[in-house]
Each structure stands twice: as C-alpha cells, then as structure tokens.
Design a protein around this motif. Structure first.
Motif, PDB file in Angstrom:
ATOM      1  N   ARG A 160       0.848  -1.184   0.000  1.00 29.31           N
ATOM      2  CA  ARG A 160       0.000   0.000   0.000  1.00 29.31           C
ATOM      3  C   ARG A 160       0.885   1.236   0.000  1.00 29.31           C
ATOM      4  NH1 ARG A 160      -2.779  -3.272  -1.402  1.00 29.31           N
ATOM      5  NH2 ARG A 160      -4.606  -4.181  -0.487  1.00 29.31           N
ATOM      6  N   LEU A 161       0.544   2.202  -0.842  1.00 30.17           N
ATOM      7  CA  LEU A 161       1.255   3.469  -0.900  1.00 30.17           C
ATOM      8  C   LEU A 161       0.213   4.572  -0.763  1.00 30.17           C
ATOM      9  CD1 LEU A 161       4.130   4.494  -3.167  1.00 30.17           C
ATOM     10  CD2 LEU A 161       2.157   5.978  -3.068  1.00 30.17           C
ATOM     11  N   SER A 162       0.464   5.521   0.140  1.00 31.65           N
ATOM     12  CA  SER A 162      -0.452   6.653   0.293  1.00 31.65           C
ATOM     13  C   SER A 162       0.345   7.945   0.185  1.00 31.65           C
ATOM     14  CB  SER A 162      -1.193   6.586   1.630  1.00 31.65           C
ATOM     15  OG  SER A 162      -0.288   6.675   2.708  1.00 31.65           O
ATOM     16  N   ALA A 163      -0.315   8.993  -0.321  1.00 29.47           N
ATOM     17  CA  ALA A 163       0.321  10.298  -0.512  1.00 29.47           C
ATOM     18  C   ALA A 163      -0.746  11.342  -0.765  1.00 29.47           C
ATOM     19  CB  ALA A 163       1.288  10.241  -1.688  1.00 29.47           C
ATOM     20  N   ALA A 164      -0.340  12.608  -0.762  1.00 26.08           N
ATOM     21  CA  ALA A 164      -1.263  13.706  -1.060  1.00 26.08           C
ATOM     22  C   ALA A 164      -1.555  13.762  -2.556  1.00 26.08           C
ATOM     23  CB  ALA A 164      -0.689  15.026  -0.584  1.00 26.08           C
ATOM     24  N   THR A 165      -0.510  13.545  -3.379  1.00 23.95           N
ATOM     25  CA  THR A 165      -0.646  13.609  -4.834  1.00 23.95           C
ATOM     26  C   THR A 165       0.138  12.474  -5.474  1.00 23.95           C
ATOM     27  OG1 THR A 165      -0.814  16.020  -4.760  1.00 23.95           O
ATOM     28  CG2 THR A 165      -0.264  15.044  -6.887  1.00 23.95           C
TER      29      THR A 165
END
Length: 161
Positions: free
Chosen positions: A67-72
């Motif tokens: 899983r990868l999460s970020a703002a953009t």
C-alpha cells in the motif's frame, strides 16, 4: 535480516560519510509487481497532452499486499496508453507499507516494471522497533532489498531477530 541491518547500523553509527550507500534486506517489503494497481483518491485530472493521470487528496494505491499513500500521485502510462502503467510519482507525506515493513518520505517514484521504489526527502524505513533512515532509499520490491544513501542513520533494538 537483523545481521544485515546490524552491519548497516554499525557502519552508519561508525561515521559513514554522506553519500555512502548501504544495502539492507527488508524481508516483508515486497510486492507482486505483476498484480493490478488500484488507485483511489478525492479527485483525478487527466492530462491528454502527456498521457498522465494526476490523483490528488487522500491517494491510496494498492498492488498485492503493498500500500502506498500520498497527497498527490501522478500515474505515468507506458506504450499502449492507459492500459499499462509505467510509473507512479508520489509526493506529500508518502507512506509505503508491505507486511511488517513501512517507509516514509517526502517523495517516492515507483517504477512498476522494475519493481523499484526511490524514496527521497527525510526517507525512513521501519521494521518493528528498528529504524533505518537516509537522504535516499531505493527499495526493490521484487527481492525485498534496499540501498540507503546520504547521511545514513540506524536504530536497532537488542534481541530482535
């Protein structure tokens, strides 16, 4: 894994010069690079001229157990149009999680074909209570290894295996 981290930690604590790379094994930091990539976000903007898709707001990307999460996140498509993702360029509070391993950085670029993730900007990787940090961390999701460069810092917990 602890032996490799211990060696990296000893080298780092022993005054490793900036720019010196250390290679470590992460064990659980792997992904099925042939699995579909699922992206969710608050909004999407497609740039026809470049063939890119820009996801913004609470972006979450999943591929297999990773899983990868970020703002953009900008999705860069390869030859064949939007059927084949070439790379993902994430920025703004990037977090990568796979199994027991987690990584954080200001920016990350994920080359889907090679399974390589490059984390930059206060990059840090944790496994349990052990921590490995550097200016740049390159993680190979196919074999679970990584190289850390820049000012390498390591915190290892005694008795972990």
């Amino acid at each position: 894994m602890l032996r490799v981290l211990t060696l990296a930690g000893l080298l780092a604590l022993g005054g490793a010069a900036p720019g010196l790379a250390q290679t470590v094994a992460f064990g659980g930091m792997r992904a099925d690079t042939s699995a579909p990539v699922e992206v969710t976000a608050d909004s999407l903007r497609v740039v026809q001229a470049t063939g890119e898709a820009v996801f913004t707001g609470n972006v979450l990307i999943g591929q297999g157990d990773m899983r990868l999460s970020a703002a953009t996140v900008t999705v860069i498509y390869g030859e064949g149009g939007q059927q084949r993702i070439k790379a993902l360029d994430a920025s703004g509070g990037v977090t990568l999680v796979s199994g027991e391993d987690a990584a954080e950085a200001a920016q990350a670029v994920y080359d889907v074909d090679s399974g390589q993730v490059v984390l930059t900007g206060d990059a840090i990787v944790t496994r349990g209570d052990s921590v490995l940090a550097g200016d740049r961390i390159e993680v190979n999701l196919r074999d679970g290894t990584a190289a850390v460069s820049g000012r390498v810092r390591s915190v290892l917990q005694p008795g972990q295996q």
